[in-house]
Design an enzyme around this catalytic site. Structure first.
Site, PDB file in Angstrom:
ATOM      1  N   ASP A 133       0.840  -1.198   0.000  1.00  0.00           N
ATOM      2  CA  ASP A 133       0.000   0.000   0.000  1.00  0.00           C
ATOM      3  C   ASP A 133       0.883   1.260   0.000  1.00  0.00           C
ATOM      4  O   ASP A 133       1.730   1.447   0.889  1.00  0.00           O
ATOM      5  CB  ASP A 133      -0.888  -0.033   1.260  1.00  0.00           C
ATOM      6  CG  ASP A 133      -1.907   1.094   1.299  1.00  0.00           C
ATOM      7  OD1 ASP A 133      -1.820   2.026   0.480  1.00  0.00           O
ATOM      8  OD2 ASP A 133      -2.799   1.032   2.174  1.00  0.00           O
ATOM      9  N   ASP A 156      -6.847   4.896  -9.617  1.00  0.00           N
ATOM     10  CA  ASP A 156      -8.197   4.327  -9.738  1.00  0.00           C
ATOM     11  C   ASP A 156      -9.233   5.413  -9.460  1.00  0.00           C
ATOM     12  O   ASP A 156      -9.187   6.056  -8.405  1.00  0.00           O
ATOM     13  CB  ASP A 156      -8.372   3.179  -8.737  1.00  0.00           C
ATOM     14  CG  ASP A 156      -7.502   1.998  -9.115  1.00  0.00           C
ATOM     15  OD1 ASP A 156      -7.658   1.486 -10.234  1.00  0.00           O
ATOM     16  OD2 ASP A 156      -6.647   1.595  -8.299  1.00  0.00           O
ATOM     17  N   LYS A 160     -18.161   5.657  -8.565  1.00  0.00           N
ATOM     18  CA  LYS A 160     -19.436   5.767  -7.835  1.00  0.00           C
ATOM     19  C   LYS A 160     -19.269   6.685  -6.633  1.00  0.00           C
ATOM     20  O   LYS A 160     -18.264   6.586  -5.916  1.00  0.00           O
ATOM     21  CB  LYS A 160     -19.884   4.383  -7.349  1.00  0.00           C
ATOM     22  CG  LYS A 160     -20.282   3.468  -8.479  1.00  0.00           C
ATOM     23  CD  LYS A 160     -20.823   2.160  -7.951  1.00  0.00           C
ATOM     24  CE  LYS A 160     -21.155   1.264  -9.133  1.00  0.00           C
ATOM     25  NZ  LYS A 160     -20.965  -0.139  -8.875  1.00  0.00           N
ATOM     26  N   THR A 227       0.501   6.298 -20.789  1.00  0.00           N
ATOM     27  CA  THR A 227       0.334   5.091 -19.974  1.00  0.00           C
ATOM     28  C   THR A 227      -0.788   4.216 -20.554  1.00  0.00           C
ATOM     29  O   THR A 227      -1.578   4.663 -21.383  1.00  0.00           O
ATOM     30  CB  THR A 227      -0.016   5.437 -18.504  1.00  0.00           C
ATOM     31  OG1 THR A 227      -1.411   5.715 -18.412  1.00  0.00           O
ATOM     32  CG2 THR A 227       0.786   6.605 -17.966  1.00  0.00           C
ATOM     33  N   PHE A 229      -3.507   3.121 -19.030  1.00  0.00           N
ATOM     34  CA  PHE A 229      -4.842   3.632 -18.698  1.00  0.00           C
ATOM     35  C   PHE A 229      -5.146   4.927 -19.442  1.00  0.00           C
ATOM     36  O   PHE A 229      -6.310   5.231 -19.696  1.00  0.00           O
ATOM     37  CB  PHE A 229      -5.003   3.797 -17.177  1.00  0.00           C
ATOM     38  CG  PHE A 229      -5.463   2.518 -16.552  1.00  0.00           C
ATOM     39  CD1 PHE A 229      -4.568   1.479 -16.326  1.00  0.00           C
ATOM     40  CD2 PHE A 229      -6.797   2.314 -16.235  1.00  0.00           C
ATOM     41  CE1 PHE A 229      -4.993   0.268 -15.780  1.00  0.00           C
ATOM     42  CE2 PHE A 229      -7.233   1.113 -15.693  1.00  0.00           C
ATOM     43  CZ  PHE A 229      -6.328   0.087 -15.465  1.00  0.00           C
ATOM     44  N   GLU A 230      -4.126   5.660 -19.789  1.00  0.00           N
ATOM     45  CA  GLU A 230      -4.341   6.862 -20.608  1.00  0.00           C
ATOM     46  C   GLU A 230      -4.873   6.446 -21.986  1.00  0.00           C
ATOM     47  O   GLU A 230      -5.827   7.041 -22.500  1.00  0.00           O
ATOM     48  CB  GLU A 230      -3.005   7.597 -20.751  1.00  0.00           C
ATOM     49  CG  GLU A 230      -3.081   8.852 -21.580  1.00  0.00           C
ATOM     50  CD  GLU A 230      -1.809   9.679 -21.452  1.00  0.00           C
ATOM     51  OE1 GLU A 230      -0.773   9.139 -21.018  1.00  0.00           O
ATOM     52  OE2 GLU A 230      -1.858  10.870 -21.785  1.00  0.00           O
TER      53      GLU A 230
HETATM   54  C1  LIG Z   1      -5.908   2.689 -12.914  1.00  0.00           C
HETATM   55  S1  LIG Z   1      -4.386   1.889 -12.589  1.00  0.00           S
HETATM   56  C2  LIG Z   1      -3.198   2.969 -13.411  1.00  0.00           C
HETATM   57  C3  LIG Z   1      -1.932   2.256 -13.777  1.00  0.00           C
HETATM   58  C4  LIG Z   1      -0.889   3.090 -14.528  1.00  0.00           C
HETATM   59  N1  LIG Z   1      -0.362   4.178 -13.719  1.00  0.00           N
HETATM   60  C5  LIG Z   1      -1.434   3.606 -15.819  1.00  0.00           C
HETATM   61  O1  LIG Z   1      -1.647   4.825 -15.922  1.00  0.00           O
HETATM   62  O2  LIG Z   1      -1.640   2.806 -16.744  1.00  0.00           O
HETATM   63  C6  LIG Z   1      -4.110   2.296 -10.869  1.00  0.00           C
HETATM   64  C7  LIG Z   1      -3.167   1.346 -10.168  1.00  0.00           C
HETATM   65  O3  LIG Z   1      -2.915   1.828  -8.862  1.00  0.00           O
HETATM   66  C8  LIG Z   1      -2.775   0.724  -7.989  1.00  0.00           C
HETATM   67  N2  LIG Z   1      -3.056   1.224  -6.631  1.00  0.00           N
HETATM   68  C9  LIG Z   1      -4.195   1.817  -6.194  1.00  0.00           C
HETATM   69  N3  LIG Z   1      -4.079   2.190  -4.916  1.00  0.00           N
HETATM   70  C10 LIG Z   1      -2.836   1.817  -4.518  1.00  0.00           C
HETATM   71  C11 LIG Z   1      -2.143   1.918  -3.285  1.00  0.00           C
HETATM   72  N4  LIG Z   1      -2.699   2.496  -2.216  1.00  0.00           N
HETATM   73  N5  LIG Z   1      -0.890   1.424  -3.220  1.00  0.00           N
HETATM   74  C12 LIG Z   1      -0.325   0.843  -4.305  1.00  0.00           C
HETATM   75  N6  LIG Z   1      -0.923   0.718  -5.512  1.00  0.00           N
HETATM   76  C13 LIG Z   1      -2.174   1.206  -5.611  1.00  0.00           C
HETATM   77  C14 LIG Z   1      -3.789  -0.286  -8.499  1.00  0.00           C
HETATM   78  O4  LIG Z   1      -3.458  -1.611  -8.126  1.00  0.00           O
HETATM   79  C15 LIG Z   1      -3.721  -0.075 -10.005  1.00  0.00           C
HETATM   80  O5  LIG Z   1      -2.837  -0.984 -10.622  1.00  0.00           O
END
Ligand SMILES: C[S@@+](CC[C@H](N)C(=O)[O-])C[C@H]1O[C@@H](n2cnc3c(N)ncnc32)[C@H](O)[C@@H]1O
Length: 251
Positions: A133, A156, A160, A227, A229-230
């Protein structure tokens, strides 16, 4: 430890506890490819940091131990990438910026496996991974004032309304990250969710621990790789919002 130190560590323990209450992630049960599994098995001990114990304050990293080459060059910038996903942008940037050291933070095991295979393929000695985390890593692992940049690319969105409390950028997040930055250091956040972008602006403005040289949203930084997700957001026709904050230079 002085009274101020005790107060400070009590305050940050409270901050970490409150931010951990509503986790910003779920551990997904996505299957790992055989290649990712193999990379994890072979390379984890070498490139992944031992987990920080959230119950023992003071268990922070020493960058010279994490990156032994820093003994000869202790002023190399350290950059954090929070939530690197599959790690494409991190590997690309680290390959271009061999003068800097990168700590990628991610809880998703397939992403860790994928980045490990990229570290090997591109011979990246300047990348380490914390599979934990980010709240714990930032709150307890990273030494204060030691970081040149923090990247939070497409966190993320928790779209919602009842899940907004799980968004990583919420009250308390600026206070978690700002103390890690060296003078002149930056926090760079990017999202394709308009209401999250506005929430980010509001949270940062309210806390005022970092300054916003652009007033509102920032222009895209030409060095930032696109990225995964972008690409997904762009394919859905989303606009990309960039936010860039600075830690005051002490000079
Ligand atoms: C929507 S993805 C984006 C990935 C990448 N940065 C991209 O732009 O393609 C968000 C990532 O953040 C990670 N994540 C969310 N909260 C986290 C936390 N508190 N600690 C570590 N990783 C986290 C999730 O597992 C997920 O893989």
């Amino acid at each position: 430890m002085s009274i101020n130190d005790t107060e400070e560590s009590g305050r940050s323990e409270e901050l970490i506890r409150s931010l951990r209450e509503n986790r910003s992630y779920v551990i997904r049960t996505t299957r790992m490819s055989p290649h990712q599994k193999n990379s994890l098995k072979r390379l984890r001990d070498r490139f992944c940091l031992p987990p920080i114990d959230p119950g023992s304050p003071g268990s922070g990293y020493n960058w010279e131990t994490v990156f032994p080459h820093r003994a000869a060059d202790p002023l190399r910038p350290v950059i954090l990438d929070i939530g690197f996903g599959m790690g494409g942008e991190l590997a690309e940037l680290a390959s271009e910026r061999r003068d800097a050291d990168f700590l990628g933070i991610e809880v998703h095991a397939p992403g860790v496996g994928k980045l490990l295979s990229e570290i090997e393929r591109l011979e990246l000695e300047n990348v380490r991974i914390a599979q934990q985390d980010a709240v714990v890593v930032c709150g307890q692992g990273v030494p204060p004032g030691s970081v040149a940049g923090v990247h939070l690319f497409f966190p993320d969105p928790w779209p919602k309304k009842r899940h907004h409390k799980r968004r990583l950028v919420r009250p308390g997040f600026p206070e978690l990250v700002a103390p890690l930055l060296a003078p002149g250091g930056y926090l760079y956040m990017v999202t394709d969710w308009q209401d999250y972008a506005e929430q980010m602006l509001g949270v940062m403005e309210e806390s005022a621990v970092l300054s916003n040289p652009h007033g509102g949203f920032a222009p895209p930084q030409p060095w930032r790789p696109q990225t995964a997700f972008e690409r997904k957001g762009l394919a859905k026709g989303h606009r990309i919002y960039e936010l860039l904050y600075r830690c005051q230079d002490s000079s």
